[in-house]
Structures are given as structure tokens and as C-alpha cells.
Design an enzyme around this catalytic site. Structure first.
Site, PDB file in Angstrom:
ATOM      1  N   ARG A  21      59.073   4.859  85.252  1.00  0.00           N
ATOM      2  CA  ARG A  21      60.303   4.944  86.041  1.00  0.00           C
ATOM      3  C   ARG A  21      60.354   6.184  86.925  1.00  0.00           C
ATOM      4  O   ARG A  21      60.871   6.148  88.042  1.00  0.00           O
ATOM      5  CB  ARG A  21      61.500   4.926  85.079  1.00  0.00           C
ATOM      6  CG  ARG A  21      62.841   5.218  85.707  1.00  0.00           C
ATOM      7  CD  ARG A  21      63.912   5.317  84.624  1.00  0.00           C
ATOM      8  NE  ARG A  21      63.587   6.325  83.619  1.00  0.00           N
ATOM      9  CZ  ARG A  21      63.792   7.636  83.774  1.00  0.00           C
ATOM     10  NH1 ARG A  21      64.308   8.104  84.898  1.00  0.00           N
ATOM     11  NH2 ARG A  21      63.478   8.486  82.804  1.00  0.00           N
ATOM     12  N   HIS A  51      62.543  26.691  71.836  1.00  0.00           N
ATOM     13  CA  HIS A  51      63.825  27.369  72.008  1.00  0.00           C
ATOM     14  C   HIS A  51      64.809  26.759  71.016  1.00  0.00           C
ATOM     15  O   HIS A  51      65.487  25.770  71.324  1.00  0.00           O
ATOM     16  CB  HIS A  51      64.297  27.190  73.450  1.00  0.00           C
ATOM     17  CG  HIS A  51      65.450  28.059  73.822  1.00  0.00           C
ATOM     18  ND1 HIS A  51      66.601  27.573  74.409  1.00  0.00           N
ATOM     19  CD2 HIS A  51      65.641  29.404  73.697  1.00  0.00           C
ATOM     20  CE1 HIS A  51      67.444  28.566  74.632  1.00  0.00           C
ATOM     21  NE2 HIS A  51      66.887  29.682  74.207  1.00  0.00           N
ATOM     22  N   ARG A 126      71.430   0.076  51.923  1.00  0.00           N
ATOM     23  CA  ARG A 126      70.378  -0.056  52.936  1.00  0.00           C
ATOM     24  C   ARG A 126      70.979  -0.151  54.338  1.00  0.00           C
ATOM     25  O   ARG A 126      70.316  -0.568  55.285  1.00  0.00           O
ATOM     26  CB  ARG A 126      69.517  -1.281  52.616  1.00  0.00           C
ATOM     27  CG  ARG A 126      68.751  -1.140  51.297  1.00  0.00           C
ATOM     28  CD  ARG A 126      67.792  -2.297  51.077  1.00  0.00           C
ATOM     29  NE  ARG A 126      68.492  -3.538  50.776  1.00  0.00           N
ATOM     30  CZ  ARG A 126      68.776  -3.979  49.539  1.00  0.00           C
ATOM     31  NH1 ARG A 126      68.413  -3.248  48.483  1.00  0.00           N
ATOM     32  NH2 ARG A 126      69.394  -5.124  49.356  1.00  0.00           N
ATOM     33  N   ARG A 127      72.243   0.269  54.420  1.00  0.00           N
ATOM     34  CA  ARG A 127      72.956   0.214  55.699  1.00  0.00           C
ATOM     35  C   ARG A 127      73.347   1.609  56.192  1.00  0.00           C
ATOM     36  O   ARG A 127      74.299   1.754  56.960  1.00  0.00           O
ATOM     37  CB  ARG A 127      74.202  -0.664  55.555  1.00  0.00           C
ATOM     38  CG  ARG A 127      73.889  -2.078  55.094  1.00  0.00           C
ATOM     39  CD  ARG A 127      75.155  -2.882  54.849  1.00  0.00           C
ATOM     40  NE  ARG A 127      74.850  -4.214  54.354  1.00  0.00           N
ATOM     41  CZ  ARG A 127      75.760  -5.129  54.043  1.00  0.00           C
ATOM     42  NH1 ARG A 127      77.064  -4.837  54.182  1.00  0.00           N
ATOM     43  NH2 ARG A 127      75.403  -6.315  53.599  1.00  0.00           N
ATOM     44  N   CYS A 146      66.841   7.678  74.204  1.00  0.00           N
ATOM     45  CA  CYS A 146      65.421   7.590  73.848  1.00  0.00           C
ATOM     46  C   CYS A 146      65.269   7.516  72.329  1.00  0.00           C
ATOM     47  O   CYS A 146      64.560   6.661  71.806  1.00  0.00           O
ATOM     48  CB  CYS A 146      64.664   8.788  74.405  1.00  0.00           C
ATOM     49  SG  CYS A 146      64.640   8.861  76.203  1.00  0.00           S
ATOM     50  N   ASN A 177      62.755  16.692  69.320  1.00  0.00           N
ATOM     51  CA  ASN A 177      63.279  15.609  68.494  1.00  0.00           C
ATOM     52  C   ASN A 177      62.955  15.811  67.019  1.00  0.00           C
ATOM     53  O   ASN A 177      63.805  15.575  66.146  1.00  0.00           O
ATOM     54  CB  ASN A 177      62.715  14.265  68.961  1.00  0.00           C
ATOM     55  CG  ASN A 177      63.002  13.947  70.414  1.00  0.00           C
ATOM     56  OD1 ASN A 177      62.130  13.472  71.136  1.00  0.00           O
ATOM     57  ND2 ASN A 177      64.213  14.217  70.869  1.00  0.00           N
TER      58      ASN A 177
END
Length: 264
Positions: A21, A51, A126-127, A146, A177
Site C-alpha cells: 500500500r 524508546h 475460552r472467551r 495491525c 508490539n
């Protein structure tokens, strides 16, 4: 971190050259997973300096439900500036979805509060999931999420988190991340009376931009140093009461910072 260097090698050795993109071009692979034991240290990259202030303030900004870059700018964080409009707005991005998801009946759902309640009251569920991928609002976001969905898992008194990231910029984004979701896991473990377990990082399209290949190769020449430690300065009862001053990073000894251009 060995896991990160292994990811870099995997993409360079197995990736396909693709357009994207932004027009920059990438070396891309599809499907990869890394695991980090949070008992072994805080997974903040040592092959280049990160940072931490930007990582922590961005996470606190998400948790506030904020979608305007003003808070970030006031705290010296510029990572979202390129996508903001003239008023600093980004549309219904992460913070909005985490804290104010718009339900089918018009109600507002605070996914983070519900998640923490469920971890405390039904840890075997599991939720235990938070999603930022709200299909009905994607077109109104400055940048679609993302890192779009994460799930928690409780076993043996430990809290683990798995993140699914649909699109991952290996050089600039992924190190942030990893540290961000490791920090979030430790924060939620703290307020739910659990110990941190694992952070599992699962990728869809994981890529190295063509203008970052030199920087990635430089990191591959650098030795992996011991991970730092992260501790909290005080006991905090609510996830929303954490401040930047509550985070103490110890023994962080990274290699020097490496610059790289952001593809917008």
C-alpha cells in the site's frame, strides 16, 4: 532476543518480494509465531535501543480509550503523527475499540473492563478475547488495526497472552508490539492477582520493508544481550490507574539505536 533475530532471518531467507500500500516494497512471509516466557525477563529488544517511553505512553493511551494524538504529543511521543488529521484525530482506532466498541443494539462495550472481570470470575473461559477489528468502522479509521485481536489464558496461577497481528513491520513495529503486549500482560496479571506467564506473538503478513533491509542485517550482526527486568513502583488495583511513573525498567543494556523511515 533470539526469537526476534530468528524472525528476521526467516523473512529474509524465505520471503517473497511484494508491492504494498505504501509503495515502498517489502520482503514478506505469511504465518509465523514467537513465544516469550515473561518469567525470564521483559522482552525488550537489545539489538537496538527502544524508546520505552513511547511504548508505555501509547499503551496507556489505548487504555484510556483515547483516539486523539494530543496526549501522546504532550508526552513526547510522535509515532502516530503521520496518520492524524489537522485536529489530531485518528477515528475509531485501538482505544475506541478496546473501551467503547459499538454493539449491534447501539450499546457501548468496554472490552478491557469486561476482560478483567472475566479473568477474575471465570479464569477458565475460552472467551478472554479483545478485538480491535470492527469491520463496520474500518473505513473510518486513519489506519486499520495491525495488531487486531488478543486472547488471554490462565493456568497454574499464570496469565498468558496471544496476539494475532495481521500486518507486521519487522524492523520498526514488531519490537514495539512485543514490549507493549508483554507490558499489558504484566499489568493485567498484577490487577488480577496472577503471575505473568507467556506472551505468544502470531503473525499474518510479516514483512521487512525494502528500505529497512540494511538495518535488519546490522541487527543480525549484533549479539543478544540479557533481557531487562520490569517492575511496578507501587501496588495498583485498577488497570486504568497505572501511570508512566509506575513502570521501572532495570538492567536495560541495548546496542545503539538504529534509524529507519516510516512507510505511511
Amino acid at each position: 532476543m533470539k526469537q526476534y533475530k530468528d524472525l528476521c532471518r526467516h523473512v529474509l531467507e524465505n520471503g517473497e518480494k511484494k508491492g504494498d500500500r505504501t509503495g515502498t516494497g517489502t520482503i514478506s512471509t505469511f504465518g509465523y509465531q514467537m513465544r516469550f516466557n515473561l518469567q525470564e525477563g521483559f522482552p525488550m529488544l537489545t539489538t537496538k535501543k527502544l524508546h520505552f517511553k513511547s511504548i508505555a505512553h501509547e499503551l496507556l493511551w489505548f487504555l484510556k480509550g483515547d483516539t486523539n494524538v494530543r496526549y501522546l504529543q504532550e508526552n513526547g511521543v510522535r509515532i502516530w503523527n503521520e496518520w492524524a488529521d489537522e485536529n489530531g484525530e485518528l477515528g475509531p482506532v485501538y482505544g475506541s475499540q478496546w473501551r467503547s466498541w459499538r454493539g449491534a443494539d447501539g450499546e457501548t462495550i468496554d472490552q478491557i473492563s469486561r476482560l478483567i472481570h472475566d479473568i477474575k470470575t471465570n479464569p477458565n473461559s475460552r472467551r478472554l478475547i479483545v478485538s480491535a477489528w470492527n469491520v463496520g468502522e474500518i473505513d473510518h479509521m486513519a489506519l486499520p488495526p495491525c495488531h487486531c485481536l488478543f486472547q488471554f489464558y490462565v493456568a497454574d496461577g499464570k496469565l498468558s497472552c496471544q496476539l494475532y497481528q495481521r500486518s507486521a513491520d519487522v524492523f520498526l513495529g514488531v519490537p514495539f508490539n512485543i514490549a507493549s503486549y508483554a507490558l499489558l500482560t504484566m499489568m493485567i496479571a498484577h490487577v488480577t492477582g496472577l503471575e505473568p506467564g507467556e506472551f505468544v506473538h502470531t503473525f499474518g503478513d510479516v514483512h521487512i520493508y525494502q528500505n529497512h533491509v540494511e538495518q535488519v542485517n546490522l541487527q543480525l550482526t549484533r549479539d543478544v544481550r540479557p533481557l531487562p527486568k520490569l517492575r511496578f513502583a507501587r501496588n495498583v488495583d485498577s488497570i486504568f490507574d497505572f501511570t508512566f511513573e509506575d513502570f521501572i525498567i532495570e538492567d536495560y543494556d541495548p546496542h545503539p539505536h538504529i534509524k529507519g523511515a516510516v512507510s505511511v
